[in-house]
Design a protein around this motif. Sequence first.
Motif, short mmCIF file in Angstrom:
data_model
loop_
_atom_site.label_atom_id
_atom_site.label_comp_id
_atom_site.label_asym_id
_atom_site.label_seq_id
_atom_site.Cartn_x
_atom_site.Cartn_y
_atom_site.Cartn_z
N UNK A 94 50.10 0.44 66.96
CA UNK A 94 50.07 -0.92 66.40
C UNK A 94 50.94 -1.06 65.16
N UNK A 95 50.90 -0.07 64.28
CA UNK A 95 51.63 -0.19 63.02
C UNK A 95 52.92 0.63 62.98
N UNK A 96 53.06 1.60 63.88
CA UNK A 96 54.23 2.48 63.85
C UNK A 96 54.11 3.61 62.85
N UNK A 97 52.99 3.68 62.13
CA UNK A 97 52.80 4.75 61.16
C UNK A 97 52.74 6.11 61.85
N UNK A 98 53.43 7.09 61.28
CA UNK A 98 53.42 8.45 61.80
C UNK A 98 52.47 9.29 60.95
N UNK A 99 51.53 9.96 61.61
CA UNK A 99 50.56 10.81 60.92
C UNK A 99 50.72 12.25 61.39
N UNK A 100 50.94 13.16 60.46
CA UNK A 100 50.97 14.58 60.79
C UNK A 100 49.62 15.18 60.41
N UNK A 101 49.06 15.95 61.32
CA UNK A 101 47.69 16.44 61.15
C UNK A 101 47.60 17.91 61.54
N UNK A 102 46.45 18.53 61.23
CA UNK A 102 46.29 19.96 61.50
C UNK A 102 44.84 20.29 61.79
N UNK A 103 44.66 21.45 62.43
CA UNK A 103 43.34 22.00 62.69
C UNK A 103 43.33 23.47 62.27
N UNK A 104 42.15 23.98 61.93
CA UNK A 104 41.98 25.39 61.58
C UNK A 104 41.42 26.13 62.79
N UNK A 105 42.08 27.22 63.16
CA UNK A 105 41.63 28.03 64.30
C UNK A 105 40.46 28.90 63.86
N UNK A 106 39.39 28.90 64.66
CA UNK A 106 38.21 29.71 64.33
C UNK A 106 37.92 30.70 65.46
N UNK A 107 37.28 31.80 65.08
CA UNK A 107 36.92 32.85 66.02
C UNK A 107 35.49 33.30 65.75
N UNK A 108 35.05 34.33 66.46
CA UNK A 108 33.70 34.85 66.22
C UNK A 108 33.63 35.43 64.81
N UNK A 109 32.45 35.39 64.23
CA UNK A 109 32.27 35.91 62.87
C UNK A 109 32.28 37.42 62.85
N UNK A 110 32.74 38.00 61.74
CA UNK A 110 32.61 39.44 61.54
C UNK A 110 31.16 39.73 61.11
N UNK A 111 30.85 40.99 60.86
CA UNK A 111 29.47 41.35 60.53
C UNK A 111 28.98 40.70 59.25
N UNK A 112 29.87 40.52 58.27
CA UNK A 112 29.47 39.92 56.99
C UNK A 112 29.12 38.45 57.18
N UNK A 113 30.07 37.66 57.68
CA UNK A 113 29.85 36.23 57.85
C UNK A 113 28.77 35.99 58.91
#
Length: 226
Positions: free
Chosen positions: A139-158
Amino acid sequence: MCGRFALFSHPEALAFDLEAEGGFDFPPPRFNIAPGSPILALRSAPDGRRSFANLHWGLIPSWAKDRRFGYRTINARAETLAEKPSFRDAFMKRRCLIPADGFYEWETTDSGKQPYFIRRAEAGLLAFAGLWGRWTDRETGEVVESATIVVTRANDLVGRIHDRMPVILDPDDFGIWLDPRSAPGPTLKGLLRPMASESLDMHPVDPRVGRSTHDDPGLIQPIEGR
């Protein structure tokens, strides 16, 4: 998952540790970065030059109808990057690093949820594996750049408090992850593993971090008596 993190390292240290070009207008120190806000990311051009960018946290694929899609894609599961339509194209061609000084996770207890701050055991920068995309508002022509964080199984600490954690890359692996020419095969997938428990430290912090309006150094300080 990873729903909150902090970044307060000095800009010169960021550029040095990530071997990036200078001259970027860095954001101020932040101790409670929440989904939907701008986050700092590092990207690489085909010639190897690394540069910073401010990206919207919550990946908006090019085919999404509106930007609200990003609220569902703040994290991407490492196990399904190559199959999920929301992340498949970005995994192939648009990978980035998201620097952090630490991140938060919550433990469910009988008295409620207790947040913890997780950082390097000997301090220093963390670099989350990330994906980025470019979306245009029809509708507006605005360009948005975005990101995601990749997650995995937790180690023993977390894993004592949560079953997932961000993929934290080793500096020796930055180049292959960032290179847009790297094919998303076994080598890249092999990077998507939990960091060793002994490399991280974790301590309980003030529940104020649960509200994104709070953003101050006190949020990362250990709670006495815990």
